[in-house]
Design an enzyme around this catalytic site. Sequence first.
Site, PDB file in Angstrom:
ATOM      1  CG  HIS A   1      -6.822   0.928   7.081  1.00  0.00           C
ATOM      2  ND1 HIS A   1      -5.625   1.569   7.310  1.00  0.00           N
ATOM      3  CD2 HIS A   1      -6.640   0.197   5.951  1.00  0.00           C
ATOM      4  CE1 HIS A   1      -4.758   1.229   6.380  1.00  0.00           C
ATOM      5  NE2 HIS A   1      -5.336   0.394   5.542  1.00  0.00           N
TER       6      HIS A   1
ATOM      7  CG  ASN B   1      -2.228   0.763   0.932  1.00  0.00           C
ATOM      8  OD1 ASN B   1      -2.351   1.448  -0.093  1.00  0.00           O
ATOM      9  ND2 ASN B   1      -3.176   0.676   1.844  1.00  0.00           N
TER      10      ASN B   1
END
Length: 494
Positions: A380, A349
Site C-alpha cells: 500500500h 478489496n
Amino acid sequence: MAAEPRSSLTYRTTGSTCLHPLSELLGIPLDQVNFVACQLFALFAAFWFRLYLSPGKTSPDVRHAFATIFGIYFVIFCFGWYSIHLFVLVLICYGIMVTASISNIHRYTFFVAMGYLTICHISRIYIFHYGILATDFSGPLMIVTQKITALAFQIHDGLGKRPEDLSAEQHRLAVKVKPSFLEYLSYLLNFMSVIAGPCNNFKDYVAFIEGRHMHVKLLEVNWKKRGFHSLPHPSPTGAVIHKLCITLVSLLLFLTLTKTFPVTCLVDDWFVHKANFLTRLCYLYIVMQASKPKYYFAWTLADAVNNAAGFGFSGVDKNGNFCWDLLSNLNIWKIETATNFKMYVENWNIQTATWLKCVCYERAPWYPTVLTFILSALWHGVYPGYYFTFLTGILVTLAARAVRNNYRQYFLSSKALKVVYDVVTWAVTQLAVSYTAAPFVMLAVEPTISLYKSMYFYLHIISLLIILSLPIKPQANTQRQPQILNSVNKKKTD
C-alpha cells in the site's frame, strides 16, 4: 507557509490538462477529473471492443494490440511522464521472466517489483511533502506489481513444480508456457484494468481474449446440470447497468456524506477534548462510513468496465442466474453486514486479498497472517498510518479468532441466541473496523496518535488481553495443508 489557491491545486498535474476548464467548473482536482474521464471512455471502448472486436471477428493478436495501445494512452493521459515508471517496471520484469531460471523467476520478480514499487512510494511521499506535484501515479503501479508477481508465481507453479505439490487453485492457475511479449503487455497494460484494476489471473485474461472465457467457466459449473439444453451466451449488459447504478449512488454519497464528514473531523478540538467516549465511538463510525463511497465508486466502475468488454463472467449461481463477479473487488452487502473481522476483510478489496493469498499466505513457511499483513502494508505504501492499521489489524484478527473459536458454539443452540450473537458481533465488528482503519485514511503519525489517545487505545488493550487470556488455535497452517492434501488425493483418484 501560505495556502495555495484552489485553482493551482486543481491544475497541478503531470497528466493532460485539456480538462482543466471542467476541473475548475466542478471544483475537483484535475487528476481526479482525468481519472473519471478515462474510466468513462474505457466503458464505451469496452462495449465497442466486445461488439466489434469479438473473438469470432478478430484474431487474439489484434485484441491484445488494441487493448494494450488504449491502455498505454490512458496511462499517459492521466499521468504524463510519470507513466515511465510503469513501463520501466514492466520491461524489467519481462526481462527477468525471459532470462531467469524457473526455480528463481518468482523470487527475482517479486523482489524487483516490490522494491521498485517501494522506492516509488518513498519518492512520492517526498514529492508530496515539498508540494511539487499532486498526481498520484502509485495506483496503476500497485496493480501492475500485483499482476507481475502473481504471473511469476504462476509460471513457477506451472513449469517448476510437480502438480501434486500444488493446491487445487494453484494447479488451476498454473501457467505452463511463458507468455509472448504482446500477451505480457496486454495482460499488464490493457485499458480495462490499467488505471484502477482490478488484478486478475493471466489464464483467465488469455481465455477472455481468445474467446474461451465464458465456455471455461460454464464447464467448471457443469452447465448442462443447470438446466441449459445448449451452450448459453451470457450477456453482461444487466450486470453493467446494475454496477453503474451502484457507481452513481456511490458518487452522490461521496459528494454529500463524505464532504459533510471529512476525516479531519477526527482531530478537531471538540472530538479530541470535549466529546464523551460513546460520542467518539459513534462519530468515528460515521466518519469512517463516509470515507467508503470513493472506494465503492472507483472499484465498482472498474468492475463494470471489465464486464462491458465481456470479462468477469464467473459461472451460474444456485438459482441458475449468470454471475459476473469474477473480478469484483468488494461485496458491499457483506461488508456492511459483516459479523466478524475476517468476513469484513474478505469482502473488502477482494482481488488484493486473493493476490496476497497467492504470493504470501499460502507460501509463507511460518507466521502467514503476520507476514501477509506486513506485505499488504508495504504494497500500500510507506505512510505511517498504513502500518498502524495493519499492525492493529493483526491484533484484532488474532483476538477475534480466539473469541470466535472459544465462545461461538455456545450461541448456536437456539435461533434467539444466534440472533443476539449476530447483532452484538455486527456492532463490535463495525466499531473495530472503524478504529482499525482510521489511521489508513489519516496517513500521518500525529493525528493517529491523537485519535487513539482520545479513544484510550481501548481496542489495543482489549485485543491484547484476549490474546493473552484465551487459547488461540494455530489455524493458518492447518487450513492450508488440507488444500494441498485434497489436491493430491484428487490426483490419485483421477
